[in-house]
Every structure is written in C-alpha cells, then in structure tokens.
Design a protein around this motif. Sequence first.
Motif, short mmCIF file in Angstrom:
data_model
loop_
_atom_site.label_atom_id
_atom_site.label_comp_id
_atom_site.label_asym_id
_atom_site.label_seq_id
_atom_site.Cartn_x
_atom_site.Cartn_y
_atom_site.Cartn_z
N THR A 3 3.14 3.51 14.30
CA THR A 3 2.23 4.64 14.55
C THR A 3 1.07 4.59 13.55
N GLU A 11 0.09 11.81 15.07
CA GLU A 11 0.63 10.45 15.12
C GLU A 11 0.40 9.84 16.50
N THR A 13 1.32 6.45 18.73
CA THR A 13 2.19 5.28 18.84
C THR A 13 1.43 4.14 19.50
N TYR A 54 -1.65 1.80 23.46
CA TYR A 54 -1.22 2.97 22.69
C TYR A 54 -0.90 4.09 23.66
N SER A 62 3.50 9.64 21.36
CA SER A 62 2.46 10.17 20.45
C SER A 62 2.58 11.69 20.33
#
Length: 261
Positions: A3, A11, A13, A54, A62
Amino acid sequence: MPTITTDDGIELTYEFEGAADAPVLLFSNSLGTDLGMWEDQLEAFSATRRILRYDSRGHGRSGAPKGPYSIERLGRDVLCLMDMLGLEKVDYCGLSKGGMVGMWLGINAGDRFGKMVYANTAAHMPTEEMWHHRAATVRANGMQSIVAAVVNRWFTEGFQTREPERVARIREMILATSPEGYAGCCEAIAAMDQREAIKAIGNPVLVIAGAEDAATPPDHAHQIAEAIAGAGLVVLPDAAHLSNIEQRDLFNEAVANFLAD
Ligand SMILES: O=C(O)CC1=CCC(=O)O1
C-alpha cells in the motif's frame, strides 16, 4: 498486498508486476471493481511492460473514507501513487471511472503521462439526480440492492451465458465494494463535467468503446475523440461496458497497436 498512503492519509492498495525494466503501464479500475478487473491485460502485457494496478479510493482493499469524493481527488490519488513509487512518467489505461480519472490527469498533469487509453467512459455522465439516487440506494440498502442491474449493464446477455464464471467473479467484486466508497465515487461522477477541459489534452490518446455499452454508449467515445486533437477511436463489436473482459483479445490488440505506434 503493498500500500501507499495518500497526502490526505488514505491507504491505496496496489500491485506492481511484469517486466522489471520495461516502461510502466498503469491501469485504473471502474466503479464497483478492483484491480482484479485487469487480469486479462496483466496476462497480455506483463512480458513487455511493467504493470501497475491499484484499487481506487473506496474500492477493493483501499481505504473508503466518507464521501463525497471528486474526480480531482481520485486523480490526485494516482499522482500520489506515482510519487510514492518514484515514477516520473507512465502510460495509462483507465476504464469508465478510470477513464474519467485519466481525462482529469491528461488535463491537469499531462506531462506525467505518455500515451493514454480512455475506455468505455464519458467526459460528462448525467443525470446528477440518478447518481445521487444510486449513492443513497447503496448507503441505505448495500451493494446487493444494485448488483443485478449493474451486471446486466456491464455484460451482454450472450457473454453472461457463455462465461458465467467470469461474470460471477465481477459480481463478487461489486458485492465486496464498500457502499460508502461506491457512493462517494457516484457523487464524484455526478459533479463531473470535463467536456470543455479535455480539449486541452495534448497526450496521444486512444478512446475505446463497446458497441453494446448501455452505460457509456459509443456516442460518448465519439465526443471524447472529437474533442482531443489526434485521438484515435476503436469501437469493439459485441462488447458492453467491461469491454476489456468481454472482448479481451480485441481490447488488448487495440491497446498494443496504440502503444507500439
Ligand atoms: O456502473 C455503471 O453504471 C457504469 C459506470 C459508470 C462509471 C463506471 O466506472 O461504471
């Protein structure tokens, strides 16, 4: 999964895979999916490209802070990801919401990007009321309340019959999405109008549409391609909204030809 933390403390990922020293190709997911939506592209491009995928804010693993979000915020997330990974410039491929974010990046940070693919997307996607209604629906009743309608917009009937397992995987992604994250992104789309601003994009752009896409019909793709000088346009036959899955070979061929040009 690794992350990064954005400048506002969220955050994100990501997965960074593929040919180690090759130029980076960054993929940005659609509303209600996660980085897993790009499996077919990972397979096709990882021998020749370093692939960065992502989970966008509010999606996958996330963070999903309270909405509303904005297309600008989602674009700044991409810049944070690139900064944290030390990436000065990358090629970009985004589908639907990922394409909307890509247009914002082309307008506001075009020098950080090489070639850009905007697939099954729109510069403006009315109506605002419809998006606010959808946001309110998922906040009140969860993702289950919209999943059937979404899947029917994303894949043609034929594909749903032919490839039920692939459709089931995407259905699971939708159900696993945070209702607040999804709603925050609906509100970002409600407020978006990039129709004038995209005229300033100077990057080489390929616009991809699905001939059977009811969510962002080919008209939207034509408008984007006409607004951006030199943009190419490919309309994939027998593809609804997730054309990168439904017509993976044609999608990959179009992207590969564009990147090789
Ligand atoms: O889910 C939809 O209705 C279509 C869509 C709009 C933005 C996105 O990413 O998907």
